[in-house]
Scaffold this active site. Sequence first.
Site, PDB file in Angstrom:
ATOM      1  N   ARG A  18       0.851  -1.206   0.000  1.00 19.47           N
ATOM      2  CA  ARG A  18       0.000   0.000   0.000  1.00 19.47           C
ATOM      3  C   ARG A  18       0.881   1.249   0.000  1.00 19.47           C
ATOM      4  O   ARG A  18       0.998   1.942  -0.992  1.00 19.47           O
ATOM      5  CB  ARG A  18      -0.943  -0.025   1.224  1.00 19.47           C
ATOM      6  N   ASP A  19       1.541   1.502   1.110  1.00 19.04           N
ATOM      7  CA  ASP A  19       2.376   2.700   1.250  1.00 19.04           C
ATOM      8  C   ASP A  19       3.478   2.711   0.191  1.00 19.04           C
ATOM      9  O   ASP A  19       3.788   3.751  -0.404  1.00 19.04           O
ATOM     10  CB  ASP A  19       2.965   2.689   2.671  1.00 19.04           C
ATOM     11  N   HIS A 215       3.776   3.437  13.032  1.00 19.26           N
ATOM     12  CA  HIS A 215       4.254   3.488  11.654  1.00 19.26           C
ATOM     13  C   HIS A 215       5.412   4.477  11.621  1.00 19.26           C
ATOM     14  O   HIS A 215       5.223   5.657  11.873  1.00 19.26           O
ATOM     15  CB  HIS A 215       3.083   3.964  10.761  1.00 19.26           C
ATOM     16  N   HIS A 217       9.089   6.060   9.890  1.00 24.52           N
ATOM     17  CA  HIS A 217       9.878   6.263   8.672  1.00 24.52           C
ATOM     18  C   HIS A 217      11.349   6.396   9.035  1.00 24.52           C
ATOM     19  O   HIS A 217      11.690   6.785  10.154  1.00 24.52           O
ATOM     20  CB  HIS A 217       9.390   7.511   7.927  1.00 24.52           C
ATOM     21  N   CYS A 248       6.987   8.107   0.962  1.00 25.70           N
ATOM     22  CA  CYS A 248       7.141   9.498   0.558  1.00 25.70           C
ATOM     23  C   CYS A 248       8.525  10.066   0.836  1.00 25.70           C
ATOM     24  O   CYS A 248       8.661  11.033   1.584  1.00 25.70           O
ATOM     25  CB  CYS A 248       6.149  10.384   1.319  1.00 25.70           C
ATOM     26  N   ASN A 257       9.833   4.372   4.374  1.00 25.19           N
ATOM     27  CA  ASN A 257       9.427   3.413   5.407  1.00 25.19           C
ATOM     28  C   ASN A 257      10.621   2.618   5.930  1.00 25.19           C
ATOM     29  O   ASN A 257      11.594   2.387   5.212  1.00 25.19           O
ATOM     30  CB  ASN A 257       8.413   2.432   4.810  1.00 25.19           C
TER      31      ASN A 257
HETATM   32 ZN    ZN Z   1       4.885   5.200   5.511  1.00 23.51          ZN
END
Ligand code: ZN
Length: 321
Positions: A18-19, A215, A217, A248, A257
């Site tokens: 997804r991400d 979550h 990064h 991102c 991530n």
């Molecule tokens: Zn992320």
Amino acid sequence: MAPAERTVDVVISEVGTRDGLQNVDTIMATDAKKAWIAAEAAAGVPEIEVGSFVPARLLPQLADTAEVVAFARTLPDLSVAVLAPNLHGVRAALDSGAHRISVPLSVSETHSLANVRRSHARMFEEIAAMVAAIAEQPADARPAFEVSLSTAFGCTLEGPVSEDRVVEMAERAIALGADEVGLSDTTGYGNPAQVKRLTRRIHAAVGTERLTGIHLHNTRGQGLANVMAALDAGLTTIDSSLGGLGGCPFAPGASGNIVTEDLVFLLEAMGLCTGIDVERLLLVRADVQAALPDETLYGFVADAGLPKGFAYAPARHRRSA
Ligand code: ZN
């Protein structure tokens, strides 16, 4: 309806499908996504965020999410998670039969307005409507519903984000009927002291069972240090992405991530069981790289290999064993 609790010490929730895919230009073929998900599940990954119910014109990379969820649900013992940004998305997620639905709620209102064009007041109305839609489902078919507090550690538009505000928004989301809140370091601004402090404050405010996941990064290299802080503070579910795909990245060469392979290595080396076979994960990574030849994958374990004599955590329950 979620699969039975697994006997692992830390649940790794893979978000690459997804991400990762929403942040790359390549549109991965549905069959390649299915192969990726099946291979990670076979390697022992207990939860995968397989897509997002957003309009296809906004994210053509994820236009096949319903089909991907249907496939993922056929895999044994896999918790199938999806993201849904609005009520329409939640309805689609309910129709799909996903086990877990996450809605992102930006603690920075500027970020919320820029990203989803909604004020906090409007977002909370939407969350109340989502809770009501889920409550219409038969009790045994209700997915877990999580409000993910994005930009919780800082915002590229607003800068520092007030921790009081993060705690208030967590309280509000739970009061509206969310099962859980999650913490999300969308911008890679977080540091371990902040992760620990904020986790403890939210636990004190809404209860430890209402915040279990984070979550993170690795944009500024703090990802795994932040994982350690999260574990120390009592969190048990960590999001990560195969090869660090997505998240991102703000600058060329910056990773997004945290990397699933490196995270599994860290935890297993410390004696914490993830249930995941990292060697098999590295084979999945090679397949994903082949399917996405133009995208950069990150990770130290993939480059350096496992240490000689590496042993997994004891009492593991590898599905692949
Ligand atoms: Zn992320």
